[in-house]
Design a protein around this motif. Structure first.
Motif, short mmCIF file in Angstrom:
data_model
loop_
_atom_site.label_atom_id
_atom_site.label_comp_id
_atom_site.label_asym_id
_atom_site.label_seq_id
_atom_site.Cartn_x
_atom_site.Cartn_y
_atom_site.Cartn_z
N ILE A 1 0.84 -1.19 0.00
CA ILE A 1 0.00 0.00 0.00
C ILE A 1 0.88 1.25 0.00
O ILE A 1 1.75 1.39 0.85
CB ILE A 1 -0.91 0.03 1.26
CG1 ILE A 1 -1.65 -1.31 1.44
CG2 ILE A 1 -1.89 1.19 1.18
CD1 ILE A 1 -2.61 -1.65 0.33
N PRO A 2 0.72 2.19 -0.95
CA PRO A 2 -0.24 2.22 -2.06
C PRO A 2 0.37 1.79 -3.39
O PRO A 2 -0.21 2.04 -4.43
CB PRO A 2 -0.58 3.71 -2.12
CG PRO A 2 0.73 4.38 -1.83
CD PRO A 2 1.43 3.49 -0.81
N CYS A 3 1.54 1.15 -3.35
CA CYS A 3 2.29 0.89 -4.58
C CYS A 3 1.69 -0.22 -5.43
O CYS A 3 1.64 -0.11 -6.66
CB CYS A 3 3.73 0.54 -4.23
SG CYS A 3 4.59 1.78 -3.24
N PRO B 1 -9.77 2.08 2.53
CA PRO B 1 -9.05 1.02 1.82
C PRO B 1 -7.56 1.29 1.67
O PRO B 1 -6.78 0.37 1.38
CB PRO B 1 -9.74 0.98 0.45
CG PRO B 1 -10.32 2.34 0.27
CD PRO B 1 -10.73 2.78 1.66
N LEU B 2 -7.13 2.55 1.88
CA LEU B 2 -5.72 2.91 1.76
C LEU B 2 -5.01 2.98 3.12
O LEU B 2 -3.91 3.50 3.22
CB LEU B 2 -5.57 4.24 1.03
CG LEU B 2 -5.87 4.20 -0.47
CD1 LEU B 2 -5.75 5.60 -1.06
CD2 LEU B 2 -4.93 3.25 -1.19
N TYR B 3 -5.65 2.47 4.16
CA TYR B 3 -5.01 2.37 5.48
C TYR B 3 -4.57 3.74 6.02
O TYR B 3 -3.55 3.85 6.70
CB TYR B 3 -3.82 1.42 5.44
CG TYR B 3 -4.20 -0.03 5.23
CD1 TYR B 3 -4.17 -0.95 6.28
CD2 TYR B 3 -4.59 -0.49 3.97
CE1 TYR B 3 -4.53 -2.28 6.10
CE2 TYR B 3 -4.96 -1.81 3.77
CZ TYR B 3 -4.93 -2.70 4.84
OH TYR B 3 -5.30 -4.01 4.63
N SER C 1 -2.60 2.21 11.13
CA SER C 1 -3.03 2.06 9.74
C SER C 1 -4.09 0.97 9.60
O SER C 1 -5.07 1.13 8.85
CB SER C 1 -1.83 1.73 8.86
OG SER C 1 -0.85 2.74 8.94
N LEU C 2 -3.91 -0.13 10.30
CA LEU C 2 -4.87 -1.23 10.24
C LEU C 2 -6.22 -0.80 10.81
O LEU C 2 -7.28 -1.15 10.27
CB LEU C 2 -4.33 -2.45 10.99
CG LEU C 2 -5.22 -3.69 11.01
CD1 LEU C 2 -5.63 -4.12 9.61
CD2 LEU C 2 -4.50 -4.83 11.74
N ILE C 3 -6.20 -0.04 11.88
CA ILE C 3 -7.45 0.46 12.45
C ILE C 3 -8.16 1.36 11.45
O ILE C 3 -9.39 1.30 11.29
CB ILE C 3 -7.18 1.20 13.78
CG1 ILE C 3 -6.75 0.20 14.86
CG2 ILE C 3 -8.40 1.98 14.23
CD1 ILE C 3 -6.25 0.85 16.14
N LEU D 1 3.28 -1.88 4.56
CA LEU D 1 3.22 -0.42 4.56
C LEU D 1 4.61 0.12 4.85
O LEU D 1 5.39 -0.50 5.58
CB LEU D 1 2.25 0.08 5.63
CG LEU D 1 0.80 -0.37 5.50
CD1 LEU D 1 0.23 -0.69 6.86
CD2 LEU D 1 -0.03 0.69 4.81
N GLU D 2 4.92 1.28 4.27
CA GLU D 2 6.19 1.92 4.58
C GLU D 2 6.08 2.65 5.91
O GLU D 2 5.08 3.32 6.18
CB GLU D 2 6.57 2.91 3.47
CG GLU D 2 7.91 3.59 3.73
CD GLU D 2 8.33 4.54 2.62
OE1 GLU D 2 9.15 5.44 2.90
OE2 GLU D 2 7.85 4.38 1.48
N ALA D 3 7.11 2.50 6.72
CA ALA D 3 7.14 3.17 8.03
C ALA D 3 8.33 4.12 8.10
O ALA D 3 9.29 4.01 7.33
CB ALA D 3 7.24 2.14 9.15
#
Length: 280
Positions: free
Chosen positions: A156-158, A259-261, A250-252, A168-170
């Protein structure tokens, strides 16, 4: 990702893992709005990292490495402009050719503007993935992004997909700086100074007591893991926990209907975007 308890991963990445400087993973369990960190473990090589990516889902992981490259850079060097094609293309080039291409673009630009940022880097305060030293985030992209792409996870979102493993990038520094602007880590002996230890104590205390930076998330950390986060002068354990928190927030957001967290809808899928960072 429907769940009663969800698995969450926070990954503090390095482009050259070893026993001395491993990739560090914080494993957590998210129940409602409570994240409990249950384990912090080292991964000493890329085989262990690949095995982590291959673990069956569902899980959501936040990885401290740039997922994408600046669009302007990619266009300048005539590389693929779709992320799912860019990542393997860069891997096929090899490290030396990748570094040579970035250096050539950098040297062609005026002093003061040699590193092209991604759109999200300014919002997060993160370094351009063109940097190869101090910090070597370009090499982190080179080693990490192709492995993530080839693992088949939903990125996400790539490159979002229906896969139950979500990457996800952190950037833990973004979250840490909302708590304190003081330096809290450094490799080697300098990371163990009293002032940096106090900064880590301040961050851990804020995470456990609740802070505006983590919304309404509640964080649970055993005494043993709390001590590890404070005592680790390199900051790797604490950074892994901060990444896990970014994954949980992000998951929450996803479970509440995004849909994009939580990532801005206009984020460039070639460049990627850092989890929990608002649009600048």
């Amino acid at each position: 990702m429907n769940r009663t308890v969800a698995r969450v991963l926070g990954v503090d990445f390095t482009s050259a893992p070893s026993r001395r400087k491993p990739i560090v993973v914080a494993r957590g369990e998210l129940a409602a709005s409570t994240l409990t960190i249950v384990q912090i473990e080292p991964l000493i090589d890329f085989d262990a990292f690949n095995a982590l990516l291959a673990e069956s889902g569902p899980w959501a992981g936040a990885f401290d490495l740039p997922f994408g490259l600046p669009r302007e850079l990619v266009i300048t060097v005539n590389w693929p402009v779709r992320w799912i094609e860019l990542a393997p293309h860069v891997a096929a080039l090899g490290k030396d050719a990748f570094k040579k291409a970035l250096n050539a673009v950098r040297e062609s630009r005026p002093i003061g503007a040699r590193y092209i940022p991604r759109k999200g880097d300014a919002a997060a305060g993160s370094s351009s993935p063109m940097k190869l030293v101090n910090p070597p985030v370009g090499l982190m992209f080179f080693e990490g992004a192709p492995r993530i792409a080839s693992s088949g996870v939903s990125v996400i979102p790539c490159a979002p997909s229906a896969d139950q493993r979500v990457a996800l990038e952190a950037y833990p520094g973004f979250l840490a700086r909302q708590i304190t602007r003081e330096s809290y880590k450094k490799d080697g002996r300098e990371g163990r100074t009293p002032s940096r230890r106090r900064s880590r104590e301040i961050i851990v205390k804020a995470l456990l007591e609740g802070h505006d930076a983590i919304d309404d998330l509640q964080v649970g950390l055993s005494d043993t893991l709390r001590a590890l986060c404070i005592d680790d002068g390199n900051g790797d354990a604490l950074d892994a926990v901060l990444c896990a928190i970014q994954a949980a927030i992000s998951l929450i957001a996803f479970e509440r209907g995004d849909p994009l967290y939580g990532i801005p809808p206009d984020a460039d899928p070639l460049e990627g975007w850092i989890a929990t960072v608002p649009c600048s």
